[in-house]
Enzyme design. Structure first.
Site, PDB file in Angstrom:
ATOM      1  N   GLY A  44      44.013   5.717  29.372  1.00 43.80           N
ATOM      2  CA  GLY A  44      43.624   6.110  28.293  1.00 43.80           C
ATOM      3  C   GLY A  44      45.097   7.010  27.656  1.00 43.80           C
ATOM      4  N   CYS A  45      45.828   7.251  28.572  1.00 38.83           N
ATOM      5  CA  CYS A  45      47.293   7.884  28.222  1.00 38.83           C
ATOM      6  C   CYS A  45      48.078   6.925  27.447  1.00 38.83           C
ATOM      7  CB  CYS A  45      47.670   8.663  29.331  1.00 38.83           C
ATOM      8  SG  CYS A  45      46.675  10.095  29.982  1.00 38.83           S
ATOM      9  N   THR A  46      47.987   5.739  28.132  1.00 40.72           N
ATOM     10  CA  THR A  46      48.934   4.705  27.571  1.00 40.72           C
ATOM     11  C   THR A  46      48.262   4.203  26.417  1.00 40.72           C
ATOM     12  OG1 THR A  46      49.425   3.954  30.013  1.00 40.72           O
ATOM     13  CG2 THR A  46      49.886   2.251  28.279  1.00 40.72           C
TER      14      THR A  46
END
Length: 158
Positions: A44-46
């Site tokens: 998700g962060c990527t």
């Protein structure tokens, strides 16, 4: 944490991935997007970081500064930036002090279990140092950067 919109943004000073220290006071007179995310190199962060990366030219045209904040180390940030070509500064908040001040650290529920951790959220701080917009909980990391850009377009006409 209560809604931050309309309030003075909490001051901070953290180490950045560019080797400099970054403090809110340095950005007086500018619009700053600060997005808080749980961890470098996670799915998700990527997606969120790459979304912001892809929209950077449009954000820069609006004169906006973008800062990403997580508890990760500089070494982790450096790899994340290198692996995904991120053109913005990532700040390291290992003690989560800044995140607590911005309501981005606290109790969260994942898979039905409560735990303490980073809450994916975003604030936009206006040129006067007040929070113009606060997303206290971002549900869809991949869609969020476009949402932020849409808000900035409305806010910074022209």
């Amino acid at each position: 944490m209560s809604e931050l919109a309309g309030k003075q943004a909490p001051p901070f000073e953290l180490a950045g991935s560019d080797g400099k220290s970054h403090a809110l006071r340095e950005y007086a007179g500018k619009t700053v997007i600060i997005y808080f995310y749980p961890r470098d190199n996670t799915p998700g962060c990527t997606k969120e970081a790459c979304g912001f990366r892809d929209l950077m030219p449009q954000l820069e045209r609006k004169g906006v500064i973008l800062l990403g904040v997580s508890k990760d180390s500089m070494k982790s940030h450096d790899a994340f930036i290198r692996d995904f070509g991120l053109p913005f500064v990532l700040l390291s908040d290992p003690d989560a002090r800044m995140m607590e001040d911005y309501g981005a650290y606290g109790e969260k529920v994942m898979y039905g279990k409560k735990s303490m951790g980073v809450i994916r959220s975003t604030v936009i701080v206006g040129p006067d140092g007040k929070v113009v917009k606060h997303w206290p909980k971002v549900a869809r990391a991949e869609a969020h950067p476009a949402e932020v850009l849409d808000f900035v377009r409305e806010m910074v006409k022209g």
